[in-house]
Design a protein around this motif. Sequence first.
Motif, short mmCIF file in Angstrom:
data_model
loop_
_atom_site.label_atom_id
_atom_site.label_comp_id
_atom_site.label_asym_id
_atom_site.label_seq_id
_atom_site.Cartn_x
_atom_site.Cartn_y
_atom_site.Cartn_z
N LEU A 7 26.12 17.32 -6.85
CA LEU A 7 26.58 17.10 -8.21
C LEU A 7 27.93 16.40 -8.24
O LEU A 7 28.86 16.78 -7.52
CB LEU A 7 26.68 18.43 -8.95
N ASN A 61 30.82 15.36 -10.99
CA ASN A 61 31.27 15.50 -12.38
C ASN A 61 31.79 14.19 -12.92
O ASN A 61 32.54 13.48 -12.25
CB ASN A 61 32.38 16.56 -12.47
N THR A 91 26.83 14.70 -13.60
CA THR A 91 26.78 15.73 -14.64
C THR A 91 28.09 15.77 -15.41
O THR A 91 29.16 15.46 -14.88
CB THR A 91 26.55 17.14 -14.07
N MET A 149 29.93 18.86 -16.72
CA MET A 149 29.76 20.30 -16.51
C MET A 149 30.99 21.08 -16.99
O MET A 149 32.11 20.67 -16.77
CB MET A 149 29.54 20.61 -15.02
N ALA A 193 25.68 22.39 -18.41
CA ALA A 193 25.75 21.02 -17.90
C ALA A 193 24.81 20.09 -18.65
O ALA A 193 23.72 20.48 -19.06
CB ALA A 193 25.40 20.99 -16.41
N VAL A 247 22.91 16.88 -17.51
CA VAL A 247 22.53 16.32 -16.22
C VAL A 247 21.90 14.94 -16.45
O VAL A 247 20.88 14.84 -17.16
CB VAL A 247 21.55 17.26 -15.47
#
Length: 166
Positions: A40, A42, A71, A73, A161, A163
């Motif tokens: 992931l 950010n 993402t 998040m 989140a 995504v």
Amino acid sequence: MRQGLIPKKVFFTSGAGTHKEMLESFEMALRDAGIEKYNLVNVSSILPPKCEIIDRAEGLKQLFPGEIVFTVMSRNSSNEPSRRIAAAIGCAIPEDLDSDFGYLSEHHSYGETEKCAGLYAEKLAENMYFTWKNERPARTMNIAKTAEVDDEGNWTTVLSAAVFIL
């Protein structure tokens, strides 16, 4: 016109996890959200034009273990017994998503209900959209997650989140 990594789809998810170790509580929250198998990254808070909002089940089918996934998040952790924690993502969607962009917002807090945290994040996204466009978005939405730390003081993590799928 230059086109970089522009997401084509987005889905929303949330999760909560508890463990005696903080990092493992985060892992449990990722598992609960269904996004533990991805690398992931950010990113900030723009919903790109032409980005289709899909449901979580459909989105998860389009990702592969180990894939780098972008993402937006929000996350929160605590080990204070009886402490309620919240994490929420708000979304402001323009009238014409084919040619215009929207906004995503992150909010994390203590003591709020899931509904309150979600509405706050939603209002944040709406206000960010308004200050840029000088108009209200066509619609708004949110996803939020809350949890309460257990009496033993195990670490608890919540996350929400947006995504992206490229």
